[in-house]
Enzyme design. Structure first.
Site, PDB file in Angstrom:
ATOM      1  N   GLU A 380       0.857  -1.145   0.128  1.00 24.77           N
ATOM      2  CA  GLU A 380       0.024  -0.058   0.060  1.00 24.77           C
ATOM      3  C   GLU A 380       0.698   1.188   0.013  1.00 24.77           C
ATOM      4  OE1 GLU A 380      -3.029  -0.424   2.983  1.00 24.77           O
ATOM      5  OE2 GLU A 380      -3.289  -2.429   2.400  1.00 24.77           O
ATOM      6  N   GLU A 495      -5.675 -10.468  -2.047  1.00 21.33           N
ATOM      7  CA  GLU A 495      -6.404 -10.366  -0.493  1.00 21.33           C
ATOM      8  C   GLU A 495      -8.074 -10.301  -0.684  1.00 21.33           C
ATOM      9  OE1 GLU A 495      -4.967  -7.313   1.739  1.00 21.33           O
ATOM     10  OE2 GLU A 495      -2.999  -7.844   1.396  1.00 21.33           O
TER      11      GLU A 495
HETATM   12  O1  9MR Z   1      -6.150  -8.377   8.507  1.00 21.83           O
HETATM   13  C1  9MR Z   1      -5.455  -7.165   9.001  1.00 21.83           C
HETATM   14  C2  9MR Z   1      -6.115  -6.335  10.070  1.00 21.83           C
HETATM   15  O2  9MR Z   1      -6.249  -7.460  11.249  1.00 21.83           O
HETATM   16  C3  9MR Z   1      -5.351  -5.201  10.496  1.00 21.83           C
HETATM   17  O3  9MR Z   1      -6.152  -4.598  11.429  1.00 21.83           O
HETATM   18  C4  9MR Z   1      -5.182  -4.356   9.336  1.00 21.83           C
HETATM   19  C5  9MR Z   1      -4.133  -3.182   9.672  1.00 21.83           C
HETATM   20  O4  9MR Z   1      -3.021  -3.437   9.659  1.00 21.83           O
HETATM   21  O5  9MR Z   1      -4.358  -5.156   8.499  1.00 21.83           O
HETATM   22  C6  9MR Z   1      -5.266  -6.111   7.828  1.00 21.83           C
HETATM   23  O6  9MR Z   1      -4.788  -6.670   6.805  1.00 21.83           O
HETATM   24  C7  9MR Z   1      -4.572  -5.991   5.743  1.00 21.83           C
HETATM   25  C8  9MR Z   1      -3.072  -6.007   4.708  1.00 21.83           C
HETATM   26  O7  9MR Z   1      -2.144  -6.034   5.838  1.00 21.83           O
HETATM   27  C9  9MR Z   1      -2.985  -5.276   3.659  1.00 21.83           C
HETATM   28  N1  9MR Z   1      -4.250  -4.827   3.003  1.00 21.83           N
HETATM   29  C10 9MR Z   1      -5.667  -4.735   3.729  1.00 21.83           C
HETATM   30  C11 9MR Z   1      -6.009  -5.800   4.791  1.00 21.83           C
HETATM   31  C12 9MR Z   1      -7.184  -6.008   5.219  1.00 21.83           C
HETATM   32  O8  9MR Z   1      -7.531  -4.920   5.887  1.00 21.83           O
END
Ligand code: 9MR
Length: 576
Positions: A380, A495
């Site tokens: 991101e 994802e």
């Molecule tokens: O699933 C993850 C969630 O538990 C966290 O709160 C969040 C923030 O760090 O990250 C989520 O995973 C994300 C991933 O790392 C990057 N893309 C979006 C994912 C889903 O929100």
């Protein structure tokens, strides 16, 4: 107590193995890894030695001749901006699991140096851990300090304990404590001191998983003995962590069907260590349905790099070993990200950030060289807003971007490639599946990266569809994958999860995105962000038990939704 019936075959098998020629006789590793199998010994007396199991993978633990030395790691789970902090004491996920029926007792011998508090956790349910939170479910803590013995009990209905009892003691350097579930009470004793609370059903699921904690900075304590004994008609047995699932997959599983496509497209899911070891249904779905595993949160910096000089690979290793045992490819998520960074990292001086970032990349990629096939090197990189000078998203502002500008991306990829020349290196982004400023900004960024010779192999389209009205048009997504192919880049669906208000729309979206990937030869894999709503990242974690989201293909009872049938149909249509 649903798990108890499984305890007796385990025990029985352990006895047979011992009679047939020692622990190695039933150990699939042929004795190379004999410790876990040895833990089923001495069933006749109804007593099991829990230290004979695997304690080598316990974060902060060192196995020696005197027992397991416990070093305080002070692990915390912080919010995205590095504030807050919830304690995250280590759980021995790969260690022995005690299966219990009726009354039982667990006795521990603790060597506790002055100034240290020795904590032993007995979890009736393994905590659920995500990036910014840890939900402690049913479990208890036994703690011994200089002057106090305490028993703290959680019943899984709230974050706060239901009972916290302490008693004054003068603990010697070596102290024996006994915990019992007996006659409807939970009882802790050390010598003549005893504390007791009514049992709210902590171990009703039939198993106990162990965890520990220690005060960071104080001298290490040692778990010198740990045994369990059946009491008053109850029973105990040890079950070792199950890493391997079924050797073959049903031909109509997602994985089985994908292997029959001309593409043999890897079908993946983001997975977490805790449910893999503690939830048989989750593990079965993982191994039967998926051929690729994305490390959901375990390799994010705050978990893997909790201190400037401390790396903790225990949970990542569990996932990577699990994948190997089940013939799955590993996609590592994520080396560099603006979120999920530990507080110390967020506080590194500007001038030191490049050194810290490249050191992190080198160490993590180096640790998994040859075992992790591909990485999200940068996750991101784009701002969530259209805030660039051209009305497109600029770069997301975070600690690495602040110190190095756009060149942090170049440096992260270069560091990863230098350590593992074989791994495929991805940049992963959300919201770029549709046409518009986000896609334009992403495309322009990768054009610049390619122009500078940055060693990037591909782009991940996260494909989160979280709200009614959000929609991915497969034809547009295909055109983006094709545009990247023109630049010499692969793509992957990294994802995907889809809001589930309408199961029909959900099924169509999952299937449409899979179809787009199958139709583009440079789309290298299709992965969902989780497997089941039982543990989804969109769950409402402040409620006890978790209030599940509805975005994933299997529901919270592990029943397939129409999305699964739609994915299967799409794979069938692509068969050779
Ligand atoms: O699933 C993850 C969630 O538990 C966290 O709160 C969040 C923030 O760090 O990250 C989520 O995973 C994300 C991933 O790392 C990057 N893309 C979006 C994912 C889903 O929100």
């Amino acid at each position: 107590m649903p798990n108890v019936s499984r305890a007796w075959p385990t025990l029985f098998v352990s006895v047979l193995c011992l009679l047939a020629g020692g622990a190695a006789a039933c150990d699939p590793s042929g004795g190379r890894d004999a410790r876990p199998s040895a833990s089923g010994a001495a069933p006749a007396s109804g007593r099991v030695d829990l230290l004979a199991g695997d304690w080598r993978h316990l974060p902060g633990g060192t196995v020696g001749s005197g027992g397991v030395r416990i070093h305080g790691l002070g692990r915390q789970i912080v919010l995205q901006d590095g504030t807050g902090g919830q304690p995250h004491p280590p759980v021995n996920l790969r260690g022995p699991r005690l299966e219990v029926r009726g009354d039982f007792q667990v006795s521990a011998t603790l060597r506790r140096p002055a100034g240290q508090t020795a904590s032993l956790y007995l979890y009736g349910e393994v905590p659920i851990v995500y990036d910014e939170w840890r939900q402690n479910r049913r479990g208890l803590r036994v703690a011994v300090s200089e002057r106090e013995l305490s028993l703290t009990v959680w019943d899984g209905r709230s974050a706060a304990p239901v009972a916290d009892r302490t008693a004054s003691v003068t603990s010697p350097a070596t102290v024996s404590v006994t915990f019992e579930r007996h006659g409807g009470d939970l009882v802790l004793s050390a010598g003549d001191t005893r504390v007791s609370v009514p049992d709210p059903g902590v171990f009703d699921a039939g198993s106990v998983t162990f965890g520990v904690d220690a005060v960071p900075g104080a001298p290490d304590w040692t778990l010198a003995a740990l045994e369990a004994t059946a009491r008053d008609g109850g029973g105990v047995a040890v079950r070792d962590t199950r890493m391997a699932g079924q050797p073959t997959q049903p031909s109509d599983s997602l994985r089985g069907l994908a292997e029959a496509t001309g593409r043999r497209l890897p079908i993946g899911a983001a997975m977490a260590a805790e449910p893999l070891v503690s939830d048989d249904g989750y593990r079965t779905l993982a191994t039967t349905q998926f051929s690729m595993l994305t490390t959901e949160n375990a390799l994010k910096p705050q978990f893997v790099h909790p201190g400037p000089d401390t790396y903790d690979f225990a949970e990542g290793d569990l996932l990577v070993d699990f994948a190997a045992a089940n013939r799955m490819t590993v996609h590592g998520h994520t080396l560099i990200f603006g979120e999920a960074n530990p507080r110390w990292m967020q506080q590194v001086a500007l001038a030191d950030r490049e050194r810290v970032m490249t050191g992190h990349v080198r160490t993590v990629v180096g640790h998994y060289r040859g075992r992790v096939a591909e990485w999200d090197v940068v996750n991101e990189p784009l701002s969530p807003d259209d805030d660039g000078p051209d009305g497109r998203p600029g770069l997301r502002e975070h600690l690495w971007q602040e110190a190095m500008g756009e060149s942090y991306i170049d440096k992260a990829f270069t560091a990863a490639r230098a350590v593992d020349s074989e791994a495929k290196l991805y940049l992963n982004e959300f919201g770029a599946e549709a046409d518009g400023p986000r896609w334009d900004a992403l495309y322009a960024l990768v054009v610049r990266l390619k122009g500078r010779g940055v060693p990037i192999d591909g782009v991940g389209f996260q494909s989160h569809i979280h709200e009614a009205g959000d929609h991915i048009d497969p034809a547009v997504l295909r055109s983006h994958i094709a545009a990247l192919a023109e630049l010499g880049l692969s793509a992957r669906i990294s994802e995907i999860d889809v809001y589930g208000e309408s199961p029909r729309v959900q099924a169509t979206q999952f299937a449409g995105v899979l179809g787009a990937c199958l139709s583009e030869p440079t789309c290298t894999s299709f992965s969902t962000w989780g497997i089941t709503d039982r543990y989804g990242s969109t769950a409402e974690h402040d409620s006890y038990p978790l209030e599940p989201g509805d975005e994933l293909p299997w529901d919270q009872r592990l029943r397939p939704k129409p999305a699964v049938a739609a994915l299967r149909d799409t794979l069938r249509a692509a068969r050779r």
